[in-house]
Design a protein around this motif. Structure first.
Motif, PDB file in Angstrom:
ATOM      1  N   UNK A 195      10.859  28.457  60.934  1.00 39.09           N
ATOM      2  CA  UNK A 195       9.986  28.442  59.926  1.00 39.09           C
ATOM      3  C   UNK A 195       8.933  27.366  60.142  1.00 39.09           C
ATOM      4  N   UNK A 196       9.371  26.091  60.464  1.00 42.69           N
ATOM      5  CA  UNK A 196       8.341  25.256  60.855  1.00 42.69           C
ATOM      6  C   UNK A 196       7.695  25.561  61.999  1.00 42.69           C
ATOM      7  N   UNK A 197       7.893  26.266  63.161  1.00 47.85           N
ATOM      8  CA  UNK A 197       7.233  26.720  64.135  1.00 47.85           C
ATOM      9  C   UNK A 197       6.238  27.764  63.701  1.00 47.85           C
ATOM     10  N   UNK A 198       6.556  28.779  62.907  1.00 47.70           N
ATOM     11  CA  UNK A 198       5.792  29.703  62.597  1.00 47.70           C
ATOM     12  C   UNK A 198       4.716  29.058  61.768  1.00 47.70           C
ATOM     13  N   UNK A 199       4.956  28.252  60.816  1.00 44.62           N
ATOM     14  CA  UNK A 199       4.062  27.641  59.925  1.00 44.62           C
ATOM     15  C   UNK A 199       3.102  26.860  60.674  1.00 44.62           C
ATOM     16  N   UNK A 200       3.794  26.122  61.658  1.00 43.67           N
ATOM     17  CA  UNK A 200       2.575  24.873  62.435  1.00 43.67           C
ATOM     18  C   UNK A 200       1.737  26.092  63.247  1.00 43.67           C
ATOM     19  N   UNK A 201       2.200  27.130  63.772  1.00 44.82           N
ATOM     20  CA  UNK A 201       1.247  28.188  64.523  1.00 44.82           C
ATOM     21  C   UNK A 201       0.114  28.456  63.692  1.00 44.82           C
ATOM     22  N   UNK A 202       0.427  28.674  62.451  1.00 45.56           N
ATOM     23  CA  UNK A 202      -0.677  29.325  61.504  1.00 45.56           C
ATOM     24  C   UNK A 202      -1.568  28.336  60.533  1.00 45.56           C
ATOM     25  N   UNK A 203      -1.019  27.213  60.246  1.00 50.24           N
ATOM     26  CA  UNK A 203      -1.669  26.169  59.506  1.00 50.24           C
ATOM     27  C   UNK A 203      -1.879  24.666  60.126  1.00 50.24           C
ATOM     28  N   UNK A 204      -1.038  24.811  61.154  1.00 53.88           N
ATOM     29  CA  UNK A 204      -1.288  23.160  61.856  1.00 53.88           C
ATOM     30  C   UNK A 204      -0.281  22.342  61.523  1.00 53.88           C
ATOM     31  N   UNK A 205      -0.754  21.077  61.751  1.00 59.20           N
ATOM     32  CA  UNK A 205       0.193  19.870  61.649  1.00 59.20           C
ATOM     33  C   UNK A 205       0.706  19.568  60.078  1.00 59.20           C
ATOM     34  N   UNK A 206       0.087  20.450  59.187  1.00 59.40           N
ATOM     35  CA  UNK A 206       0.383  20.228  57.652  1.00 59.40           C
ATOM     36  C   UNK A 206       1.776  20.968  57.433  1.00 59.40           C
ATOM     37  N   UNK A 207       2.174  21.582  58.369  1.00 60.14           N
ATOM     38  CA  UNK A 207       3.310  22.426  58.287  1.00 60.14           C
ATOM     39  C   UNK A 207       4.505  21.449  58.204  1.00 60.14           C
ATOM     40  N   UNK A 208       4.219  20.370  59.134  1.00 54.65           N
ATOM     41  CA  UNK A 208       5.132  19.297  59.124  1.00 54.65           C
ATOM     42  C   UNK A 208       5.491  18.638  57.683  1.00 54.65           C
ATOM     43  N   UNK A 209       4.630  18.718  56.906  1.00 55.77           N
ATOM     44  CA  UNK A 209       4.826  18.093  55.578  1.00 55.77           C
ATOM     45  C   UNK A 209       5.444  19.240  54.640  1.00 55.77           C
ATOM     46  N   UNK A 210       4.919  20.389  54.735  1.00 56.76           N
ATOM     47  CA  UNK A 210       5.471  21.494  53.954  1.00 56.76           C
ATOM     48  C   UNK A 210       6.950  21.872  54.329  1.00 56.76           C
ATOM     49  N   UNK A 211       7.179  21.811  55.466  1.00 56.47           N
ATOM     50  CA  UNK A 211       8.554  22.173  55.798  1.00 56.47           C
ATOM     51  C   UNK A 211       9.532  20.890  56.333  1.00 56.47           C
ATOM     52  N   UNK A 212       8.811  19.759  56.687  1.00 58.49           N
ATOM     53  CA  UNK A 212       9.490  18.543  56.912  1.00 58.49           C
ATOM     54  C   UNK A 212      10.215  17.872  55.857  1.00 58.49           C
TER      55      UNK A 212
END
Length: 573
Positions: A195-212
């Protein structure tokens, strides 16, 4: 571990880790200009945070950064994944505070994780794994990822088993409860990493907050769950220890089982049970000291034990995670290497009767949950000690003469039966019995008073106990009569001991302090004894024969022959 083996491990670390990184770079080359360094920095920060909140199962730290490493592999390639993995390993080693004794964890863990990352990454790339492809529903995309995770998990277990068996020489099963926990963790971490990988590829580093953030919360939940399971397990073990303690009837057994159990339940480099009943002085009743400096029965002065004095004054338990927390303590008998410790008072009837002290050379060895368990164990321990003392007192009253503190006739009969059974079964070769009667004892009572008679009986008991030592058992038979049971003592040896006793009593006066005479000060009185003995199996066919024949020798052969004599019984055909 030998110095030679340690040098080999460090040599492998300095040689192989750079080689592994070079191979990783060749398999997945990168150009710094093309890499979003701040994005990678964000992944590294997330990995470090997860490394600082590990789940510890046994001695194994579950590595939850694998989910972040997987996302980094799929986004930036094998080389960057290896770098992030090693950064998180370093963070974990910093968290657990590797010391001089555990410094080999550094090369071992770096070798292990860099090697595993390289091999698992090679499998991923060999099966056609692609960087940046988020079509995870495609069988050609997901298969290399699953193969990577399976290889990573398998190699991790093989490496841990190899380290335990080959390097540390510990017996270990390949599949343990730690393996199951690691497997469950891998299953949980895999979808989060994807999920972290997919979201990062789509929305960028903000995925680190959403998933992290949820990932960190998940880690904390797993950690709390495992901690609760661990506490429940310790509570069950504490209950089992409590049952074992209450089954012990003597204080020695209670002390032995308690120190043994706490040293297995908790990690200890030093453990002690300390008696504090003595005024301004404490005594170590039991101790486990890996430095072998402190011994059992060591006396500790209260003014020289600031830590113990602090616990006694507060009347409450203390738990210190590292030495900085108890720097105020300057005077203590603890080894200088000790870092973390727990000290719990043993309280009975609102009075502190003892202290239980556990200590470790490692930092953060103990926590509040372990202190709670030790508190419970000390409660069991206090009850068990009181029960054992009460049992011993009751037993002594039923088996001992209140005046002389010797065994009474009731106990002696049972012991005689037991020793005769050993003789009949061939476990002993002979059994001698001495009977002793003080001569003209009534005159002593009439002249000096019954209190003086009691003084003589007490002094005779002390002298007999000293003279017999561990050769046999002395008992008061009744009145002024004493009996001595001597297993594996032949006739000649028995005669020599009896004669030594007779001479000792006859030639050494007895001082009487509680006499009724008008003369001041202690009175010195001469006393003699008539002694008879018999030896089985020659002189007796059973226990009654042995008593009767020794008694007959005493009266007929000693008293009627003029007193102050030793007579033996000889069976005539």
């Amino acid at each position: 571990m030998s110095r030679q083996k340690e040098l080999v491990i460090w040599a492998c670390f300095f040689t192989l880790v750079p080689i592994f990184l070079c191979l990783g770079y060749r398999l997945s080359p990168v150009t710094l200009n093309e890499l979003p360094l701040w994005h990678i920095f964000g992944f590294a920060v997330l990995a470090i945070i997860l490394a600082f909140i590990p789940i510890v199962v046994g001695d194994v730290h579950l590595f939850l950064t694998q989910g972040v490493s997987l996302a980094v592999l799929l986004s930036f390639g094998l080389f960057i994944e290896m770098i992030i993995t090693l950064i998180s390993v370093i963070a974990l080693l910093i968290f657990i505070r590797v010391n001089k004794e555990t410094r080999l964890r550094i090369p071992i863990n770096m070798l292990m994780f860099s090697g595993i990352s390289l091999i698992a990454g090679f499998v991923f790339l060999s099966l056609g794994g692609e960087i940046g492809n988020i079509k995870l529903w495609n069988i050609g995309v997901i298969t290399p990822i699953l193969a990577h995770e399976l290889v990573y998990f398998t190699l991790n277990q093989v490496s841990l088993y190899f380290i335990q068996v080959s390097i540390y020489k510990r017996k270990s099963k390949f599949i343990t409860s730690d393996t199951k926990w690691d497997g469950v963790t891998s299953l949980v971490v895999l979808p989060v990493g994807l999920i972290l990988y997919t979201l990062y590829e789509q929305v960028g580093p903000i995925a680190l907050l959403y998933v992290g953030l949820p990932f960190i919360i998940l880690t904390l939940i797993l950690k709390l769950y495992h901690s609760s399971q661990k506490v429940n397990g310790h509570l069950q073990q504490a209950a089992d220890v409590g049952h074992q303690l209450t089954e012990r009837l003597y204080t020695k057994g209670v002390l032995d089982i308690f120190i043994e159990k706490v040293s297995t339940l908790f990690k200890v480099d030093y453990a002690a049970i300390i008696d504090v009943n003595a005024e301004n002085t404490m005594k170590i009743l039991r101790v486990i000291d890996k430095n072998q400096i402190i011994k059992v029965n060591t006396l500790l002065k209260l003014e020289q034990e600031e830590l113990l004095a602090y616990v006694l004054n507060r009347g409450k338990s203390v738990c210190y995670r590292n030495k900085k927390e108890w720097l105020y303590v300057e005077k203590t008998h603890l080894p200088s290497t000790i870092q973390s410790l727990m000290c719990v008072p043993v309280i009975r009837n609102h009075k502190i009767e003892g202290l239980v002290l556990l200590a470790s050379s490692s930092k953060r060895t103990y926590d509040k949950s372990q202190l709670m368990i030790l508190d419970i164990l000390c409660s069991y321990f206090g009850v068990a000690m009181e029960k054992a003392r009460h049992y011993q007192e009751t037993k002594n009253k039923s088996e001992r003469c209140a005046l002389t503190k010797l065994y009474n006739y009731r106990f002696f009969e049972g012991l005689l039966e037991e020793e005769y059974n050993k003789l009949n079964s061939g476990h002993s070769t002979s059994l001698s019995l001495i009977m002793l009667d003080l001569d003209h004892f009534k005159k002593i009572n009439d002249l000096y008073g019954h209190q003086s008679g009691n003084e003589i009986l007490t002094q005779v008991a002390e002298r007999l106990t000293t003279l017999v030592g561990n050769k046999g058992t002395v008992a008061r038979y009744g009145g002024e009569e004493f009996v001595i049971l001597l297993p594996n003592i032949e006739r000649n040896q028995c005669f020599e001991l009896a004669e030594r006793i007779r001479v000792h009593i006859a030639t050494r006066s007895f001082p009487l302090k509680q006499h009724i005479r008008d003369t001041p000060g202690a009175q010195l009185v001469k006393v003699t004894a008539s002694i008879g003995f018999a030896t089985a199996p020659d002189d007796a066919e059973d226990t009654l024969d042995l008593i009767r024949h020794a008694d007959r020798a005493m009266y007929v052969g000693a008293k009627q022959a003029g007193r102050n004599k030793v007579a033996e019984y000889r069976k005539t055909s």
